[in-house]
Design an enzyme around this catalytic site. Structure first.
Site, PDB file in Angstrom:
ATOM      1  N   GLU A 363       0.843  -1.216   0.000  1.00  0.00           N
ATOM      2  CA  GLU A 363       0.000   0.000   0.000  1.00  0.00           C
ATOM      3  C   GLU A 363       0.869   1.254   0.000  1.00  0.00           C
ATOM      4  OE1 GLU A 363      -3.732   0.389   1.982  1.00  0.00           O
ATOM      5  OE2 GLU A 363      -4.027  -1.777   1.921  1.00  0.00           O
TER       6      GLU A 363
HETATM    7  C1  LIG Z   1       2.873  -9.522  -0.401  1.00  0.00           C
HETATM    8  C2  LIG Z   1       2.446  -8.367  -1.260  1.00  0.00           C
HETATM    9  C3  LIG Z   1       1.095  -8.095  -1.403  1.00  0.00           C
HETATM   10  C4  LIG Z   1       0.688  -7.042  -2.223  1.00  0.00           C
HETATM   11  N1  LIG Z   1      -0.669  -6.820  -2.420  1.00  0.00           N
HETATM   12  C5  LIG Z   1      -1.055  -5.917  -3.354  1.00  0.00           C
HETATM   13  C6  LIG Z   1      -2.441  -5.776  -3.711  1.00  0.00           C
HETATM   14  O1  LIG Z   1      -3.333  -6.420  -3.132  1.00  0.00           O
HETATM   15  N2  LIG Z   1      -2.768  -4.912  -4.690  1.00  0.00           N
HETATM   16  C7  LIG Z   1      -1.834  -4.187  -5.354  1.00  0.00           C
HETATM   17  O2  LIG Z   1      -2.198  -3.430  -6.261  1.00  0.00           O
HETATM   18  N3  LIG Z   1      -0.523  -4.277  -5.030  1.00  0.00           N
HETATM   19  C8  LIG Z   1      -0.114  -5.131  -4.066  1.00  0.00           C
HETATM   20  N4  LIG Z   1       1.223  -5.251  -3.751  1.00  0.00           N
HETATM   21  C9  LIG Z   1       2.192  -4.380  -4.407  1.00  0.00           C
HETATM   22  C10 LIG Z   1       2.805  -3.335  -3.481  1.00  0.00           C
HETATM   23  O3  LIG Z   1       1.889  -2.324  -3.216  1.00  0.00           O
HETATM   24  C11 LIG Z   1       4.097  -2.837  -4.160  1.00  0.00           C
HETATM   25  O4  LIG Z   1       5.045  -3.868  -3.991  1.00  0.00           O
HETATM   26  C12 LIG Z   1       4.607  -1.534  -3.581  1.00  0.00           C
HETATM   27  O5  LIG Z   1       3.751  -0.482  -3.896  1.00  0.00           O
HETATM   28  C13 LIG Z   1       6.015  -1.190  -4.074  1.00  0.00           C
HETATM   29  O6  LIG Z   1       6.183  -1.386  -5.431  1.00  0.00           O
HETATM   30  P1  LIG Z   1       7.432  -2.261  -5.953  1.00  0.00           P
HETATM   31  O7  LIG Z   1       7.464  -3.493  -5.147  1.00  0.00           O
HETATM   32  O8  LIG Z   1       7.342  -2.398  -7.417  1.00  0.00           O
HETATM   33  O9  LIG Z   1       8.719  -1.447  -5.562  1.00  0.00           O
HETATM   34  P2  LIG Z   1       9.439  -0.276  -6.404  1.00  0.00           P
HETATM   35  O10 LIG Z   1       8.448   0.776  -6.730  1.00  0.00           O
HETATM   36  O11 LIG Z   1      10.206  -0.886  -7.514  1.00  0.00           O
HETATM   37  O12 LIG Z   1      10.441   0.300  -5.311  1.00  0.00           O
HETATM   38  C14 LIG Z   1      11.686  -0.323  -4.994  1.00  0.00           C
HETATM   39  C15 LIG Z   1      12.377   0.523  -3.940  1.00  0.00           C
HETATM   40  O13 LIG Z   1      12.588   1.855  -4.450  1.00  0.00           O
HETATM   41  C16 LIG Z   1      11.995   2.808  -3.579  1.00  0.00           C
HETATM   42  N5  LIG Z   1      11.454   3.923  -4.380  1.00  0.00           N
HETATM   43  C17 LIG Z   1      10.735   3.860  -5.526  1.00  0.00           C
HETATM   44  N6  LIG Z   1      10.417   5.105  -5.936  1.00  0.00           N
HETATM   45  C18 LIG Z   1      10.911   5.951  -5.012  1.00  0.00           C
HETATM   46  C19 LIG Z   1      10.904   7.369  -4.854  1.00  0.00           C
HETATM   47  N7  LIG Z   1      10.282   8.176  -5.723  1.00  0.00           N
HETATM   48  N8  LIG Z   1      11.537   7.906  -3.785  1.00  0.00           N
HETATM   49  C20 LIG Z   1      12.185   7.113  -2.876  1.00  0.00           C
HETATM   50  N9  LIG Z   1      12.209   5.761  -2.976  1.00  0.00           N
HETATM   51  C21 LIG Z   1      11.590   5.193  -4.015  1.00  0.00           C
HETATM   52  C22 LIG Z   1      10.865   2.050  -2.873  1.00  0.00           C
HETATM   53  O14 LIG Z   1      10.499   2.687  -1.678  1.00  0.00           O
HETATM   54  C23 LIG Z   1      11.518   0.693  -2.674  1.00  0.00           C
HETATM   55  O15 LIG Z   1      12.332   0.718  -1.537  1.00  0.00           O
HETATM   56  C24 LIG Z   1       1.646  -6.254  -2.904  1.00  0.00           C
HETATM   57  C25 LIG Z   1       3.012  -6.525  -2.715  1.00  0.00           C
HETATM   58  C26 LIG Z   1       3.406  -7.567  -1.933  1.00  0.00           C
HETATM   59  C27 LIG Z   1       4.886  -7.856  -1.803  1.00  0.00           C
END
Ligand SMILES: Cc1cc2nc3c(=O)[nH]c(=O)nc-3n(C[C@H](O)[C@H](O)[C@H](O)COP(=O)(O)OP(=O)(O)OC[C@H]3O[C@@H](n4cnc5c(N)ncnc54)[C@H](O)[C@@H]3O)c2cc1C
Length: 392
Positions: A363
């Site tokens: 989230e």
């Molecule tokens: C178990 C699980 C359940 C989930 N359930 C759902 C769900 O029900 N529905 C849904 O839609 N999604 C879901 N998600 C997705 C979740 O919301 C995303 O994983 C999350 O928003 C982060 O996206 P990402 O993993 O692609 O990380 P990325 O966006 O690739 O980020 C990687 C790292 O870079 C950092 N980063 C990225 N951009 C910035 C910035 N501008 N400034 C500083 N730091 C930054 C992040 O904080 C992180 O540390 C789920 C994920 C997991 C693992």
């Protein structure tokens, strides 16, 4: 601390606490091990009306709000943050229907969701669109009375188990973020399949799965809000659901604190219970302070939302960020209090530590939440137009 819970909130807390103790604790290690979906607990929660706590009475709910949802989620998460997510994730998929659904949509979907006969899920994330939600590639193209949906959603909680999905999709890519729309998609619709089920570090009693759309035809009356409102639906939903993730984190932290104190009272070293050592007392005091501060913030924000505060993005982000950092801190310290035993699967705190981690990620990661908090603060200060004070 007495948070002056209403009668309904006390009842919800007591029921959820009993389910956590009697039904969830005995099976949490088993679900953590096998990664199956806890349908037996879903049934128990449904029979106890826990899926209904935050929904309007007109649609089969108990008439509560976000406060009732956080109380229930906290208590269930105290026993298992993974199993509790079946309820919290369904709420995430239900909130957009409450906020943006037409009366017909509410009549059609909410009663079964309130009864826990069906679960909901919320689908925004894609392989190349995580923090940058505006990069989603899933499209919905108008074709007569239908939208034709194509694309892949990744890591969707309750994926495959839920019947009702709120899917954020691009209806007009040329408009960028203003070209996204939210569609209600039902399990079983032609062209809607489920892909990979994830094998996760923690919250293993919760299913996380891919949703695959191949020419999936969705009736146009399943549009939530208007075309172009997709990201607004998502953001408004998160403003209301983040205290729910925060309460999941709070419950995990409280559960770990309970385990740590109980263990430290019994474990003896140097001829004394380890809780008599000041070094451990300070640790436990720090854990307890942070847990209580998280609870106070979450309850205050939940109550403010229920009182009609719609401009709560900053405070809502604060609850999720603060409580999830507390959960990670407290669970890690709980493992430390249990020493080598804490590292063993025989004791629940290692699982709690693994479960806590996700609350800092989903989230919206805590980095993104801190950006949301800062952006809102900057706007607030800019609107005050006060120059920085000089000492002289
Ligand atoms: C178990 C699980 C359940 C989930 N359930 C759902 C769900 O029900 N529905 C849904 O839609 N999604 C879901 N998600 C997705 C979740 O919301 C995303 O994983 C999350 O928003 C982060 O996206 P990402 O993993 O692609 O990380 P990325 O966006 O690739 O980020 C990687 C790292 O870079 C950092 N980063 C990225 N951009 C910035 C910035 N501008 N400034 C500083 N730091 C930054 C992040 O904080 C992180 O540390 C789920 C994920 C997991 C693992």
């Amino acid at each position: 601390m007495n948070y002056q819970l209403t009668e309904l909130q006390q009842e919800i807390r007591d029921v959820a606490r009993r389910i956590a103790e009697e039904k969830i604790k005995p099976v949490r290690a088993q679900y953590d091990e096998n990664g199956n979906f806890p349908w037996d607990i879903v049934k128990v929660c449904a029979d106890a009306d826990l899926f209904a706590v935050f929904l309007p009475e007109a649609y089969g709910g108990l008439g509560g709000g976000i406060m009732e949802l956080v109380v229930a989620t906290e208590e269930l998460s105290r026993a298992c943050g993974g199993i509790a997510l079946c309820l919290a994730a369904s709420a995430l998929g239900t909130i957009p229907i409450v906020l943006f659904g037409t009366d017909e949509q509410k009549q059609k979907y909410l009663p079964d969701l309130a009864a826990g006969k069906k679960l909901a899920a919320f689908a925004l994330t894609e392989p190349a669109a995580g923090s940058d939600a505006s990069a989603i590639q899933t499209t919905a193209t108008k074709d007569g009375d239908h939208y034709v949906l194509n694309g892949l959603k990744q890591w969707i909680t309750n994926g495959g188990e839920a019947e009702t999905y709120v899917v954020i999709t691009m209806t007009d890519k040329s408009k960028g973020a203003r070209g996204a729309s939210a569609l209600l998609v039902e399990k079983g619709m032609d062209g809607f399949d489920f892909g990979k089920k994830e094998d996760k570090m923690g919250i293993r009693g919760s299913t996380t799965r891919e949703l695959i759309f191949r020419d999936c035809r969705v009736p146009k009356e399943n549009l939530l809000g208007r075309e172009g409102m997709g990201f607004m639906v998502a953001m408004r939903t998160f403003d209301m659901s983040r205290p729910g993730v925060a309460s999941q984190a709070l419950g995990i932290a409280q559960g770990a604190l309970d385990e740590a104190v109980n263990y430290a009272r019994q474990r003896e070293q140097f001829g004394h219970p380890i809780i008599s050592f000041q070094g451990l007392q300070f640790k436990i005091a720090e854990m307890a302070m942070r847990v209580e501060a998280a609870r106070a913030l979450i309850y205050a924000v939940a109550r403010s939302i229920d009182a009609g505060d719609t401009k709560c993005a900053k405070e809502s982000a604060m609850t999720k960020t603060f409580a999830s950092d507390v959960a990670m801190y407290v669970t890690t310290e709980a493992v430390q209090v249990l020493g080598g035993y804490g590292y063993m699967k025989e004791y629940p705190v290692e699982k709690m530590m693994r479960d806590a981690k996700i609350t800092q990620i989903y989230e919206g990661t805590n980095e993104i939440q801190r950006s949301v908090i800062a952006t809102n603060l900057i706007k607030e200060y800019a609107s005050h137009k006060q120059p920085a004070a000089k000492v002289r």
